[in-house]
Write a protein that holds these residues in place. Structure first.
Motif, mmCIF file in Angstrom:
data_model
loop_
_atom_site.group_PDB
_atom_site.id
_atom_site.type_symbol
_atom_site.label_atom_id
_atom_site.label_comp_id
_atom_site.label_asym_id
_atom_site.label_seq_id
_atom_site.Cartn_x
_atom_site.Cartn_y
_atom_site.Cartn_z
ATOM 1 N N ASN A 7 0.922 -1.291 -0.001
ATOM 2 C CA ASN A 7 -0.037 -0.038 -0.118
ATOM 3 C C ASN A 7 0.761 1.261 0.022
ATOM 4 O O ASN A 7 0.222 2.423 0.138
ATOM 5 C CB ASN A 7 -0.866 -0.152 1.293
ATOM 6 N N GLY A 8 2.178 1.007 -0.191
ATOM 7 C CA GLY A 8 2.983 2.311 -0.104
ATOM 8 C C GLY A 8 3.304 3.113 1.282
ATOM 9 O O GLY A 8 4.125 4.141 1.274
ATOM 10 N N ASN A 9 2.777 2.546 2.416
ATOM 11 C CA ASN A 9 2.970 3.185 3.590
ATOM 12 C C ASN A 9 4.336 2.780 4.267
ATOM 13 O O ASN A 9 4.736 1.614 4.060
ATOM 14 C CB ASN A 9 1.895 2.721 4.657
ATOM 15 N N PRO A 10 4.850 3.692 4.869
ATOM 16 C CA PRO A 10 6.373 3.043 5.797
ATOM 17 C C PRO A 10 6.030 2.140 6.462
ATOM 18 O O PRO A 10 4.818 2.140 7.136
ATOM 19 C CB PRO A 10 6.633 4.389 6.410
ATOM 20 N N ARG A 11 6.594 1.059 6.721
ATOM 21 C CA ARG A 11 6.483 -0.057 7.631
ATOM 22 C C ARG A 11 7.506 -0.118 8.769
ATOM 23 O O ARG A 11 8.401 0.240 8.628
ATOM 24 C CB ARG A 11 6.594 -1.218 6.862
ATOM 25 N N SER A 12 6.820 -0.549 10.016
ATOM 26 C CA SER A 12 7.496 -0.450 11.111
ATOM 27 C C SER A 12 8.442 -1.752 10.801
ATOM 28 O O SER A 12 8.142 -2.954 10.512
ATOM 29 C CB SER A 12 6.473 -0.992 12.494
ATOM 30 N N THR A 13 9.825 -1.415 11.458
ATOM 31 C CA THR A 13 10.711 -2.541 11.396
ATOM 32 C C THR A 13 10.548 -3.521 12.627
ATOM 33 O O THR A 13 10.592 -4.897 12.463
ATOM 34 C CB THR A 13 12.027 -1.928 11.470
ATOM 35 N N PHE A 74 13.215 3.368 18.401
ATOM 36 C CA PHE A 74 14.590 3.587 18.057
ATOM 37 C C PHE A 74 14.761 2.581 16.880
ATOM 38 O O PHE A 74 15.244 2.793 15.714
ATOM 39 C CB PHE A 74 15.594 3.428 18.951
ATOM 40 N N ILE A 75 14.290 1.108 16.841
ATOM 41 C CA ILE A 75 14.358 0.292 15.959
ATOM 42 C C ILE A 75 13.602 0.916 14.700
ATOM 43 O O ILE A 75 14.036 0.748 13.477
ATOM 44 C CB ILE A 75 13.879 -1.142 16.515
ATOM 45 N N ASP A 76 12.179 1.252 15.149
ATOM 46 C CA ASP A 76 11.394 1.710 13.643
ATOM 47 C C ASP A 76 12.181 2.975 13.276
ATOM 48 O O ASP A 76 12.100 3.046 11.914
ATOM 49 C CB ASP A 76 10.137 2.008 14.390
ATOM 50 N N TYR A 77 12.572 3.860 14.202
ATOM 51 C CA TYR A 77 13.127 5.277 13.388
ATOM 52 C C TYR A 77 14.468 4.801 12.744
ATOM 53 O O TYR A 77 14.557 5.417 11.542
ATOM 54 C CB TYR A 77 13.405 5.877 14.728
#
Length: 153
Positions: A7-13, A74-77
């Motif tokens: 869907n083009g959304n940024p994904r959580s790591t 922090f992992i996501d960022y």
């Protein structure tokens, strides 16, 4: 099963079973820090030591859960440059760090004896942390609801 990138959304790591971990943990420190502010106010009104004890326990629990949430934040960022590129992401992270630092200072203030542990410094710090969290939550919500961060459609 659709991948989040479809869907083009940024994904959580940092995810578990496809669900982002950071947003699952955030309500806990927020509730603890708001609870500490409320118990500080009650202590200032009543001077019953029980409320001071509640405050320090709530601040401590908020620091523990906030630290855990920060790890996954922090992992996501740092794990996804598309999340870092979102306009609210950096202010959201910096405000959360500021809230945690002030809460750590507040824990030391609350560790003093009696009235001085809460009034006036402790209650002021608790109130400032709550205000910071309100702004940070607004920014975090903006990342999800406006920019679709970690949202699967």
């Amino acid at each position: 099963m659709r991948d989040e990138t479809d869907n083009g959304n940024p994904r959580s790591t940092a995810r578990i079973f496809g669900h982002p971990i950071h947003p699952m943990l955030i309500p806990f420190p927020v509730a603890f820090f708001i609870g500490a502010f409320v118990t500080d106010i009650i202590y200032a009104q009543t001077a019953y030591l029980m409320w001071q004890y509640f405050s320090i326990w709530l601040i401590t629990a908020g620091l523990i859960m906030g630290g855990l949430a920060a790890v996954f934040g922090f992992i996501d960022y740092f794990g996804n440059r598309r999340i870092r590129a979102l306009r609210p992401a950096t202010p959201h992270m910096l405000l959360n760090l500021l809230a945690m630092i002030l809460s750590l200072v507040n824990a030391f203030v609350h560790s003093r004896d009696g009235w001085q542990a809460v009034v006036p410094t402790g209650i002021i710090l608790s109130g400032i942390v709550v205000l910071i969290l309100l702004v940070s939550a607004w920014l975090g919500g903006s990342m999800v609801y406006r920019h679709g961060a970690a949202v699967v459609e």
